[in-house]
Design a protein around this motif. Structure first.
Motif, PDB file in Angstrom:
ATOM      1  N   GLN A 346      46.931  16.967  90.371  1.00 57.96           N
ATOM      2  CA  GLN A 346      46.410  16.305  89.181  1.00 57.96           C
ATOM      3  C   GLN A 346      47.280  15.117  88.791  1.00 57.96           C
ATOM      4  O   GLN A 346      46.779  14.077  88.360  1.00 57.96           O
ATOM      5  CB  GLN A 346      46.329  17.294  88.010  1.00 57.96           C
ATOM      6  N   PHE A 347      48.606  15.263  88.978  1.00 59.00           N
ATOM      7  CA  PHE A 347      49.499  14.134  88.713  1.00 59.00           C
ATOM      8  C   PHE A 347      49.109  12.940  89.581  1.00 59.00           C
ATOM      9  O   PHE A 347      49.062  11.797  89.116  1.00 59.00           O
ATOM     10  CB  PHE A 347      50.959  14.505  88.997  1.00 59.00           C
ATOM     11  N   THR A 349      46.200  12.289  90.910  1.00 62.23           N
ATOM     12  CA  THR A 349      44.934  11.730  90.416  1.00 62.23           C
ATOM     13  C   THR A 349      45.159  10.841  89.199  1.00 62.23           C
ATOM     14  O   THR A 349      44.599   9.740  89.107  1.00 62.23           O
ATOM     15  CB  THR A 349      43.967  12.869  90.059  1.00 62.23           C
ATOM     16  N   ASP A 350      45.985  11.304  88.261  1.00 59.72           N
ATOM     17  CA  ASP A 350      46.253  10.523  87.049  1.00 59.72           C
ATOM     18  C   ASP A 350      46.998   9.230  87.361  1.00 59.72           C
ATOM     19  O   ASP A 350      46.714   8.179  86.779  1.00 59.72           O
ATOM     20  CB  ASP A 350      47.054  11.364  86.053  1.00 59.72           C
ATOM     21  N   LEU A 353      44.512   6.784  88.762  1.00 59.79           N
ATOM     22  CA  LEU A 353      43.644   6.227  87.724  1.00 59.79           C
ATOM     23  C   LEU A 353      44.354   5.138  86.913  1.00 59.79           C
ATOM     24  O   LEU A 353      43.756   4.126  86.556  1.00 59.79           O
ATOM     25  CB  LEU A 353      43.161   7.353  86.784  1.00 59.79           C
ATOM     26  N   LYS A 354      45.639   5.356  86.637  1.00 61.22           N
ATOM     27  CA  LYS A 354      46.355   4.417  85.777  1.00 61.22           C
ATOM     28  C   LYS A 354      46.952   3.233  86.526  1.00 61.22           C
ATOM     29  O   LYS A 354      46.968   2.106  86.031  1.00 61.22           O
ATOM     30  CB  LYS A 354      47.469   5.153  85.021  1.00 61.22           C
TER      31      LYS A 354
END
Length: 360
Positions: A346-347, A349-350, A353-354
């Motif tokens: 998840q890290f 993925t985040d 995204l950023k």
């Protein structure tokens, strides 16, 4: 047994995102030297099988993006021994790809399929088991997998339950079970009937082809259309145009859990699936406070049960941490609780995204 008829397929196309930031899309974990030996996990895997197989019988299936990297790491392999996936489609299409290719020139081949990122500490025992497995599948039309006798209740691995039915001391599989919770893992461990699923397979090419046609016709229908290109002598790495149309499915779910001729050989050869930081921590050398430090120099103060890996020219001074992952690579520093490492995906993925692809 004539080893000229035995082949090895090494699956080496994954990203290894659970090892981020050490493992990146541009250079995933199979190409990394985790232990400072000068050999990557992929190189160690090939080195292992070269001891019992002709080098020309070893094939690597990988993503097309890694073709040059594979050939640079393994100059002893010819380009035609590298089978290129145009996109990732999980293990069933990967194995079907290699199976069809080998079948085009060696239809009676016995094949071991191995991940590129496993650690084997007792290589002589492992290779002896593989040799015996080749003899078993040559004699019996079975799909054989290796199961590891568990040393502890483990929630990070899948399990295989052995049945009482057996052939030559090799047990038929009763059921495959996904990663259990800790209570169920304790039951599995204490029962003595369950083994860890190693992801290592051995079979005769005819047996696995029959299984593909029976259980995954959506894959064989595609590859049967492309039979004319299989076995073509090319001096460049090989790509099959039908591959992108295959379903994204694992060999376990697509075939092994459904077939009625699946057997498991219980084994112990110092195996570790280097799938997570936690699994790497388990097999790493540790200090008196159970801290593991890889590659870089590290000083620990008031700290315990951590794993730290940094570039070789770095020094880490760690104070007051307990049970953490500290990893730095290519401009990214990760500090994460070891028992929450499942959040790393998840890290990633985040971060994507950023910040886009820069740190991925």
């Amino acid at each position: 047994m004539d080893n000229q008829n035995n082949y090895c397929v090494i699956m080496g196309g994954g990203i290894g995102s659970r090892f981020w930031p050490f493992s990146r899309e541009a250079r995933p974990k199979q190409f990394l030297d985790f232990f400072g030996t000068g050999r990557s996990l992929l190189q160690l895997t090939v080195d292992r099988f070269k001891k019992i197989l002709p080098v020309e019988n070893i094939y690597i299936v990988t993503n097309k993006e890694y073709a040059r990297m594979v050939l640079d790491e393994l100059p002893e392999l010819k380009p035609k021994q590298v089978l290129l996936e145009p996109m990732r489609r999980n293990t069933a299409p990967c194995i079907a790809f290699a199976t069809y290719h080998i079948n085009s020139f060696a239809p009676d081949a016995n094949v071991v399929v191995a991940p590129s990122d496993h650690l084997i500490l007792k290589e002589d025992e492992f290779l002896n088991i593989i040799q015996n497995a080749f003899a078993f599948v040559e004699k019996h039309k079975t799909l054989l997998t290796l199961g590891i006798r568990p040393s502890r209740p483990e929630t990070g691995y899948g399990y295989i339950q052995m049945s009482e039915s057996e052939i030559d001391g090799v047990h038929k599989v009763k059921v495959f079970t996904e990663k259990p919770n800790i209570d169920l893992a304790k039951v599995f461990f204490e029962s003595g009937e369950f083994l860890w699923n190693s992801g290592l397979f051995i079979w005769n090419n005819k047996a696995i082809l029959d299984a593909f046609h029976k259980y995954l016709p959506e894959i064989t229908n595609r590859f049967d259309q492309g039979l004319s290109v299989f076995g073509t002598e090319k001096e460049t790495a090989f790509i099959d145009e039908n591959f992108p149309f295959c379903p994204n499915i694992s060999i376990d779910y697509g075939i092994m859990e459904k077939a009625d001729n699946v057997y498991v050989q219980a084994a112990e050869f110092g195996w570790s699936d280097l799938g997570t930081w936690g699994s790497l921590y388990e097999i790493s050398d540790k200090d008196e406070d159970a801290n593991a430090s890889l590659i870089a120099e590290t000083l620990f103060f008031d700290s315990s049960e951590n794993i730290v890996t940094l570039p070789s020219d770095k020094l880490a001074v760690i104070q007051g941490l307990e049970g953490y992952i500290v990893a730095e690579a290519d401009g990214v520093l990760l500090i994460c609780k070891k028992d929450e490492e499942q959040r790393i995906k998840q890290f990633v993925t985040d971060v994507k995204l950023k910040y886009g692809e820069k740190y991925i």
